[in-house]
Write a protein that holds these residues in place. Sequence first.
Motif, PDB file in Angstrom:
ATOM      1  N   VAL A 126       0.810  -1.098  -0.184  1.00  0.00           N
ATOM      2  CA  VAL A 126       0.118  -0.108  -0.041  1.00  0.00           C
ATOM      3  C   VAL A 126       0.990   1.134   0.042  1.00  0.00           C
ATOM      4  CG1 VAL A 126      -1.904   1.173   1.000  1.00  0.00           C
ATOM      5  CG2 VAL A 126      -1.858  -1.318   1.398  1.00  0.00           C
ATOM      6  N   VAL A 127       0.681   2.025  -0.949  1.00  0.00           N
ATOM      7  CA  VAL A 127       1.281   3.514  -0.985  1.00  0.00           C
ATOM      8  C   VAL A 127       0.319   4.594  -0.989  1.00  0.00           C
ATOM      9  CG1 VAL A 127       2.845   4.730  -2.329  1.00  0.00           C
ATOM     10  CG2 VAL A 127       3.171   2.334  -2.361  1.00  0.00           C
ATOM     11  N   VAL A 128       0.616   5.486  -0.105  1.00  0.00           N
ATOM     12  CA  VAL A 128      -0.539   6.631   0.170  1.00  0.00           C
ATOM     13  C   VAL A 128       0.535   7.969   0.283  1.00  0.00           C
ATOM     14  CG1 VAL A 128      -2.244   7.307   2.026  1.00  0.00           C
ATOM     15  CG2 VAL A 128      -1.563   4.704   1.614  1.00  0.00           C
ATOM     16  N   VAL A 129      -0.246   8.704  -0.477  1.00  0.00           N
ATOM     17  CA  VAL A 129       0.163  10.094  -0.578  1.00  0.00           C
ATOM     18  C   VAL A 129      -0.847  10.802   0.463  1.00  0.00           C
ATOM     19  CG1 VAL A 129       0.114  12.269  -1.861  1.00  0.00           C
ATOM     20  CG2 VAL A 129       0.884  10.178  -2.984  1.00  0.00           C
ATOM     21  N   THR A 130       0.072  11.603   1.386  1.00  0.00           N
ATOM     22  CA  THR A 130      -0.558  12.256   2.344  1.00  0.00           C
ATOM     23  C   THR A 130       0.286  13.530   2.813  1.00  0.00           C
ATOM     24  OG1 THR A 130      -1.984  12.176   4.422  1.00  0.00           O
ATOM     25  CG2 THR A 130       0.273  10.750   4.223  1.00  0.00           C
ATOM     26  N   HIS A 131      -0.375  14.478   3.347  1.00  0.00           N
ATOM     27  CA  HIS A 131       0.151  15.679   3.790  1.00  0.00           C
ATOM     28  C   HIS A 131       0.210  15.274   5.467  1.00  0.00           C
ATOM     29  CE1 HIS A 131      -0.545  18.070   0.212  1.00  0.00           C
ATOM     30  NE2 HIS A 131       0.586  18.513   0.639  1.00  0.00           N
ATOM     31  N   ASP A 132      -0.659  14.566   5.984  1.00  0.00           N
ATOM     32  CA  ASP A 132      -0.982  14.504   7.257  1.00  0.00           C
ATOM     33  C   ASP A 132      -0.127  13.749   8.168  1.00  0.00           C
ATOM     34  OD1 ASP A 132      -2.312  14.530   9.793  1.00  0.00           O
ATOM     35  OD2 ASP A 132      -4.124  14.051   9.007  1.00  0.00           O
ATOM     36  N   HIS A 133       0.517  14.614   8.741  1.00  0.00           N
ATOM     37  CA  HIS A 133       1.926  13.795   9.817  1.00  0.00           C
ATOM     38  C   HIS A 133       1.238  12.901  10.766  1.00  0.00           C
ATOM     39  CE1 HIS A 133       5.463  15.865   7.883  1.00  0.00           C
ATOM     40  NE2 HIS A 133       4.644  16.947   7.786  1.00  0.00           N
ATOM     41  N   ARG A 134       0.203  13.242  11.232  1.00  0.00           N
ATOM     42  CA  ARG A 134      -0.396  12.618  12.124  1.00  0.00           C
ATOM     43  C   ARG A 134      -0.716  11.070  11.652  1.00  0.00           C
ATOM     44  NH1 ARG A 134      -5.327  16.321  13.285  1.00  0.00           N
ATOM     45  NH2 ARG A 134      -5.539  16.325  10.917  1.00  0.00           N
ATOM     46  N   MET A 135      -0.623  10.723  10.682  1.00  0.00           N
ATOM     47  CA  MET A 135      -0.887   9.342  10.068  1.00  0.00           C
ATOM     48  C   MET A 135       0.376   8.592   9.910  1.00  0.00           C
ATOM     49  SD  MET A 135      -4.218   9.706  10.069  1.00  0.00           S
ATOM     50  CE  MET A 135      -5.400  10.692  10.163  1.00  0.00           C
ATOM     51  N   GLU A 136       1.390   9.263  10.368  1.00  0.00           N
ATOM     52  CA  GLU A 136       2.749   8.392  10.040  1.00  0.00           C
ATOM     53  C   GLU A 136       2.694   7.295  10.834  1.00  0.00           C
ATOM     54  OE1 GLU A 136       6.410  11.033  10.355  1.00  0.00           O
ATOM     55  OE2 GLU A 136       5.355  12.294   8.994  1.00  0.00           O
ATOM     56  N   GLU A 137       1.851   7.101  12.014  1.00  0.00           N
ATOM     57  CA  GLU A 137       2.127   6.033  12.845  1.00  0.00           C
ATOM     58  C   GLU A 137       1.704   5.053  12.254  1.00  0.00           C
ATOM     59  OE1 GLU A 137      -1.200   5.928  15.914  1.00  0.00           O
ATOM     60  OE2 GLU A 137      -1.168   8.066  15.368  1.00  0.00           O
ATOM     61  N   PHE A 138       0.766   4.979  11.513  1.00  0.00           N
ATOM     62  CA  PHE A 138       0.038   4.108  10.755  1.00  0.00           C
ATOM     63  C   PHE A 138       1.249   3.210   9.533  1.00  0.00           C
ATOM     64  CE2 PHE A 138      -3.385   6.192  12.078  1.00  0.00           C
ATOM     65  CZ  PHE A 138      -4.194   5.059  12.505  1.00  0.00           C
ATOM     66  N   ALA A 139       2.040   3.886   9.316  1.00  0.00           N
ATOM     67  CA  ALA A 139       3.054   3.572   8.054  1.00  0.00           C
ATOM     68  C   ALA A 139       4.034   2.614   8.569  1.00  0.00           C
ATOM     69  CB  ALA A 139       3.631   4.738   7.504  1.00  0.00           C
ATOM     70  N   THR A 140       4.593   1.741   7.573  1.00  0.00           N
ATOM     71  CA  THR A 140       5.905   1.037   7.997  1.00  0.00           C
ATOM     72  C   THR A 140       6.904   1.838   7.521  1.00  0.00           C
ATOM     73  OG1 THR A 140       5.398  -0.241   5.694  1.00  0.00           O
ATOM     74  CG2 THR A 140       4.481  -1.135   7.827  1.00  0.00           C
ATOM     75  N   ARG A 141       6.870   2.627   6.504  1.00  0.00           N
ATOM     76  CA  ARG A 141       8.063   3.292   6.052  1.00  0.00           C
ATOM     77  C   ARG A 141       7.281   4.786   5.503  1.00  0.00           C
ATOM     78  NH1 ARG A 141      11.240   2.117   1.080  1.00  0.00           N
ATOM     79  NH2 ARG A 141       9.709   0.534   0.537  1.00  0.00           N
ATOM     80  N   VAL A 142       8.134   5.683   5.686  1.00  0.00           N
ATOM     81  CA  VAL A 142       7.730   7.090   5.011  1.00  0.00           C
ATOM     82  C   VAL A 142       8.820   7.460   4.179  1.00  0.00           C
ATOM     83  CG1 VAL A 142       7.156   9.425   5.638  1.00  0.00           C
ATOM     84  CG2 VAL A 142       6.531   7.708   7.052  1.00  0.00           C
ATOM     85  N   LEU A 143       8.344   7.970   2.925  1.00  0.00           N
ATOM     86  CA  LEU A 143       9.361   8.347   1.903  1.00  0.00           C
ATOM     87  C   LEU A 143       8.847   9.786   1.696  1.00  0.00           C
ATOM     88  CD1 LEU A 143       8.991   5.622  -0.909  1.00  0.00           C
ATOM     89  CD2 LEU A 143      10.815   5.927   0.943  1.00  0.00           C
ATOM     90  N   ARG A 144       9.814  10.686   1.812  1.00  0.00           N
ATOM     91  CA  ARG A 144       9.808  12.200   1.715  1.00  0.00           C
ATOM     92  C   ARG A 144      10.258  12.723   0.216  1.00  0.00           C
ATOM     93  NH1 ARG A 144       7.837  13.380   6.541  1.00  0.00           N
ATOM     94  NH2 ARG A 144       8.445  11.950   8.240  1.00  0.00           N
ATOM     95  N   LEU A 145       9.409  13.679  -0.315  1.00  0.00           N
ATOM     96  CA  LEU A 145       9.875  13.861  -1.717  1.00  0.00           C
ATOM     97  C   LEU A 145       9.975  15.601  -1.480  1.00  0.00           C
ATOM     98  CD1 LEU A 145       7.304  12.193  -4.299  1.00  0.00           C
ATOM     99  CD2 LEU A 145       9.953  12.284  -4.205  1.00  0.00           C
TER     100      LEU A 145
END
Lengths: 374, 238
Positions: B204-223
């Motif tokens: 699952v790849v999700v584009v988001t602005h919302d930093h509060r959702m980072e806790e759900f991620a297994t990895r965060v990529l920043r562009l």
Amino acid sequence: MPSLAWRNTLQDRRRLAVTLTGIIFALILVAVQLGLFVGFARTTSNIIDHSGVDLWVCSRGVPYFDVGSILPERRQFQVLEVPGVLSADKLIVRFTFWKRPDGGQETIEVVGFDPHRTAGSPWSLAAGTVSDLLQDGAVMIDESYRQKLGVDHIGQVVEIRGHRARVVGYTRGIRSFTTSPFVFSSFRNALDFAPLNEDETIYLLVRARPGVDLTVLKRRIVQSVPGIDVYTTSEFSRKTQMYWMFTTGAGIALLIAAVMGFAVGVAVVAQTLYAATIDRLREFGTLKAMGASNRYVCVVVAKQACILAVAGYVFALGIGWVAVRAAARSGAPIVLPWQLAVLLLVMALVMSLGGAIISIRKALSVEPSLVMKV
Amino acid sequence: MTGPRVLERIRVERLTKVYRSGTARVVSAISDVDVEVEAGELVLLMGPSGSGKSTLLSMLGCILRPTAGRVLLNGKEVTSLTERELARVRLYQVGHIFQDASLLPGLTAMQNVEMPLELQGIRGRVARRRATALLERFGLGDKLREYPRDLSGGEKQRVGIARALAGDPVILLADEPTAALDLASGRAIFAHLRQLAVEEHRSVVVVTHDHRMEEFATRVLRLEDGKLLPAVVAGGAA
């Protein structure tokens, strides 16, 4: 699941109503014009088509039914001698004058036939019988021309080209394409009305013996009898129809009006379907982003067009049927045979699909990325 | 539940997307990006507006063609496919969740979920059963016949997820799925997405602005400006 095309079509009822109104209007216009064309075409040749004979013999060069020229009576005997001919009945068709009771004059087209035979006789009677025409001076007119000819009762005495005539019955729905009504009489009476000599006729209506090839018989008659043309009933009917509908321009005018109606229909469908497609570009983008093929998108828009076409056709056919009924007794017959009904359906589909082409192109041009924020 | 079919689901090599504006100006939306996403991952793509997140996601989902570089989905290179082949990849391998759900307004919730199945040629009872099961799974069992206009933002987005899952894809791509939602609805959506990744081994790849959702991620990529910043491994769980 009901198809997306159905949903798209039914979702905006107001737009649907506008589109359907346009399609119905266009189809009715086409139906009425083509119905009039068919009606007029049939009217021009109705006596030929109802003659029940196989061949029509006339003087050489007769261009159409209403203006036959004189054939000497001996041609009848010559035709009867041709092997394969069963019978050859004389028929007079001649323009002449009818004097109304109020002193006015009308041009009429006398149809003189042998009341003992069926060839050339009226096929739809409202009053009287064919044998009534055996009486001296007896004539029949169509009930729709009673007012025009000033006839208010059966038995009324009138004057045709200075000869006394008496109305003994009415036909029903036997109209003339020209402004001159048909007046049926016996061949003998018609000789006075036409006028013709006793040894003259205009046409010979030929019946072939059973099993005889009409093409062969035609050739035999032409080879055996001088100064004549021979047509099968359908050939003479078509020749007459073609003359009136195309040489005079009457049919062209009707066909042009039908084409205009068709064009209006295409424009209406194109405009409304295009507007609906523009409104749904994002939906088409979503579908393509989900993996819908161009074919699927094309089918959705085409189906919408077909739904509109069929719905419009059903309404138009209903209204057209009412128009046919209303015109049945008028001077402008609208005929809607099943072949024309089928043609109208095809035209409705072609019209709608033609109108949908721009919309289909637009829907196909949508990029799936439309749905993304890129 | 879908098991892991290929470990490495998405692989992106030196991906570049350049937009030409007018005759002279060239805008580089994505430059030389390398990404790998494996089964069971929920990867967040984050970055400021205009950093190229949605462009990258669109290229992963075969919606946009890259200017240069390669995209491999389930081990197969898709960059050189025809439009028709790309449509088939989108239909069978990738589930898209759009920002505003992008439901078809003329269709009910169930019909929206049935749509990918219809595109796959699955119709009738089988499609209805599958759509019903998916909607019930996302708590929408009582909304099957509701039209999008009658659904809340969170409900629409859950229908959107159910629709993305209808074809049982192993790759799910979501473009700001919670942008228009309140925090609670947004968290619920992310909880679902994490479940789909971690428990069902989807990528699952999700584009988001919302930093509060980072806790759900297994990895965060920043562009940033179309370039990928060094990866951050998220440790949170829902």
